[in-house]
Design an enzyme around this catalytic site. Structure first.
Site, mmCIF file in Angstrom:
data_model
loop_
_atom_site.group_PDB
_atom_site.id
_atom_site.type_symbol
_atom_site.label_atom_id
_atom_site.label_comp_id
_atom_site.label_asym_id
_atom_site.label_seq_id
_atom_site.Cartn_x
_atom_site.Cartn_y
_atom_site.Cartn_z
ATOM 1 C CD GLU A 1 -33.244 26.691 18.348
ATOM 2 O OE1 GLU A 1 -34.320 26.944 18.900
ATOM 3 O OE2 GLU A 1 -32.550 25.692 18.582
ATOM 4 C CB CYS B 1 -35.226 20.850 15.950
ATOM 5 S SG CYS B 1 -36.921 20.390 15.846
HETATM 6 N N1 SAH Z 1 -40.156 18.924 10.330
HETATM 7 C C1 SAH Z 1 -39.253 17.986 9.776
HETATM 8 C C2 SAH Z 1 -37.791 18.400 9.898
HETATM 9 C C3 SAH Z 1 -37.381 19.082 11.173
HETATM 10 S S1 SAH Z 1 -37.463 18.073 12.628
HETATM 11 C C4 SAH Z 1 -39.466 16.612 10.380
HETATM 12 O O1 SAH Z 1 -40.194 16.504 11.348
HETATM 13 O O2 SAH Z 1 -38.926 15.663 9.825
HETATM 14 C C5 SAH Z 1 -35.997 17.081 12.413
HETATM 15 C C6 SAH Z 1 -35.979 15.794 13.198
HETATM 16 O O3 SAH Z 1 -35.807 16.062 14.610
HETATM 17 C C7 SAH Z 1 -37.269 15.000 13.060
HETATM 18 O O4 SAH Z 1 -37.000 13.659 12.734
HETATM 19 C C8 SAH Z 1 -37.860 15.149 14.436
HETATM 20 O O5 SAH Z 1 -38.719 14.112 14.704
HETATM 21 C C9 SAH Z 1 -36.646 15.183 15.323
HETATM 22 N N2 SAH Z 1 -36.926 15.683 16.682
HETATM 23 C C10 SAH Z 1 -37.714 16.706 17.037
HETATM 24 N N3 SAH Z 1 -37.755 16.852 18.375
HETATM 25 C C11 SAH Z 1 -36.968 15.891 18.899
HETATM 26 C C12 SAH Z 1 -36.616 15.507 20.230
HETATM 27 N N4 SAH Z 1 -37.102 16.143 21.301
HETATM 28 N N5 SAH Z 1 -35.780 14.460 20.385
HETATM 29 C C13 SAH Z 1 -35.281 13.804 19.296
HETATM 30 N N6 SAH Z 1 -35.582 14.102 18.027
HETATM 31 C C14 SAH Z 1 -36.434 15.142 17.806
HETATM 32 FE FE1 SF4 Z 2 -42.467 20.328 13.020
HETATM 33 FE FE2 SF4 Z 2 -42.858 17.885 14.030
HETATM 34 FE FE3 SF4 Z 2 -40.640 18.402 12.565
HETATM 35 FE FE4 SF4 Z 2 -40.950 19.456 15.041
HETATM 36 S S1 SF4 Z 2 -40.740 17.296 14.503
HETATM 37 S S2 SF4 Z 2 -40.242 20.529 13.225
HETATM 38 S S3 SF4 Z 2 -43.193 19.846 15.083
HETATM 39 S S4 SF4 Z 2 -42.795 18.442 11.870
#
Ligand code: SAH
Ligand code: SF4
Length: 397
Positions: free
Chosen positions: A97, A347
């Protein structure tokens, strides 16, 4: 499902392209013509469109390279047109995505167009509040597959005389577990002869891969680093970011602090606010203790609801109180409003939806486990669960 073995042309370095052009017996100025066609306004999707080239060279290019590694894209529009969510299908069927967010100009700030991109299909880290974590790890994306998300969005913007102003690696995947490709991507994005976006406009977000952060520190400032914390105490962070069992929060913050000191760039911390789980006054105090005196900024993000978890966003007054505690301690704090909730823009959500609902008993067991784990963490008990398998083998410092 096909597997096209031709590499994506956007992933070639300028040297690799020059070598290929020379091997075709073509003059060096063709390199510039091809690169312009690949990058200007997001670029062409087939060599047939590059009318400045001789027909035989166009054919050779199409035989050797793919001009778009994204096979198919399903676009969903939300927030009255301000959010465009793309579900991309890659050549081997993998789903990823990207999200394009438009921010109209306001007093004191210009209009912005920010693209959130994926670096892996799925993710091995397995954060339970994240839809991508729920999917598990698929594979690393190639440099071209990461860049072609950018080129596609740039083409859509160019059609309206607009340009991308910011790129964030906050889509699917853990960028620091696909670091070589992510660095090659950033180089192409920065390069004035390719995408040409300034380092300050690129943010890479990590869940805390300490050796990866150290490698970035050694390279110097190439982009802004964001670190996903979500908890300041190990017991709770073990549950929310399973990587914490390998690199505990104090080590993550120490590496981030060293990065800020060496590069002179502020670290930005992401903190997803989960109601009743990581939003208590004790959590705010623990975060203050952890970051006090640092050159840091905290973004509080209300959790986007994800199926299969028992959790929801913290109520806004709780988020505001949490922010006040941080600000009173001198820590710059922003509350980030979610975008695209109506189409599931957190995400990995579209891909998770496509993967289908797991059986109800499995969901019930998973929710129960999360409730128990977070309750134990709130009491301060560290979990006994091992580090997720397969994630960390190659990452030892
Ligand atoms: N893996 C990396 C980058 C991708 S996730 C990381 O974890 O930083 C990007 C951001 O989206 C991260 O800060 C993650 O914690 C946040 N995120 C993931 N799922 C989420 C959700 N359900 N609600 C709010 N933020 C979320
Ligand atoms: Fe991966 Fe956690 Fe980032 Fe989601 S929030 S993309 S599981 S590292």
């Amino acid at each position: 499902m096909t597997t096209d073995t031709r590499p994506g042309i956007s992933g070639l370095t300028p040297d690799e392209l020059a070598t290929w052009v020379a091997a075709q017996g073509q003059p060096a100025y063709r390199v510039r013509q091809i690169a312009d066609a690949v990058w200007t306004g997001g670029g062409v999707v087939g060599a047939g469109e590059i009318l400045t080239l001789p027909g035989a060279l166009r054919e050779a290019l199409d035989g050797a390279f793919r001009f778009d590694t994204v096979a198919d894209t399903e676009l969903r529009i939300a927030d009255g047109g301000l959010t465009e969510k793309s579900l991309h299908r890659l050549d081997d069927g993998a789903l990823i995505e990207s999200v394009l967010m438009h921010y109209p100009a306001r007093a004191g700030s210009r209009e912005r167009h920010t693209l959130c991109i994926s670096s892996q299909a799925g993710c091995a880290v397995g954060c339970p509040f994240c839809a991508t974590g729920e999917l598990g790890y698929g594979r690393d994306l190639t440099t071209a597959e990461i860049l072609d998300q950018v080129r596609q969005a740039a083409r859509r913007l160019a059609a309206n005389d607009q340009r991308l102003t910011n790129i964030v690696f906050m889509g699917m995947g853990e960028p620091l577990l696909n670091l070589d490709r992510v660095l090659a991507t950033v180089e192409a994005l920065n390069d004035p002869a390719r995408f040409g976006l300034g380092a300050r406009h690129i943010t890479v977000s990590t869940s805390g891969v300490v050796p990866g952060i150290r490698r970035l520190t050694a390279l110097g400032p190439q982009f802004t680093l964001a670190v996903s914390l979500h908890a300041a105490r190990d017991a709770l962070r073990d549950v929310l970011v399973p990587l914490n069992r390998r690199w505990p929060v104090a080590e993550v913050v120490a590496a981030a602090r060293e990065h800020a000191r060496t590069t002179g760039r502020r670290i930005s911390y992401e903190y997803t606010m989960i109601g009743g789980v990581n939003d208590t006054p004790a959590d705010a105090d623990a975060l203050v203790d952890l970051l006090r005196g640092d050159h840091a900024h905290v973004n509080l993000i209300p959790m986007n609801p994800v199926a299969h978890t028992p959790w929801q966003a913290s109520p806004m007054p709780v988020i505001e109180a949490f922010a006040t505690t941080l600000r009173d301690a001198g820590i710059g704090t922003t509350i980030r409003r979610n975008r695209g909730q109506e189409v599931g823009a957190a995400c990995g959500q579209l891909a998770a939806e496509r993967a289908g609902e797991p059986p109800a008993p499995a969901v019930a067991r998973r929710r129960e486990r999360l409730v128990m784990a977070s309750a134990a963490a709130l009491r301060g008990d560290r979990s006994e669960e091992p580090v997720p398998p397969g994630v960390l083998s190659s990452m030892d410092a």
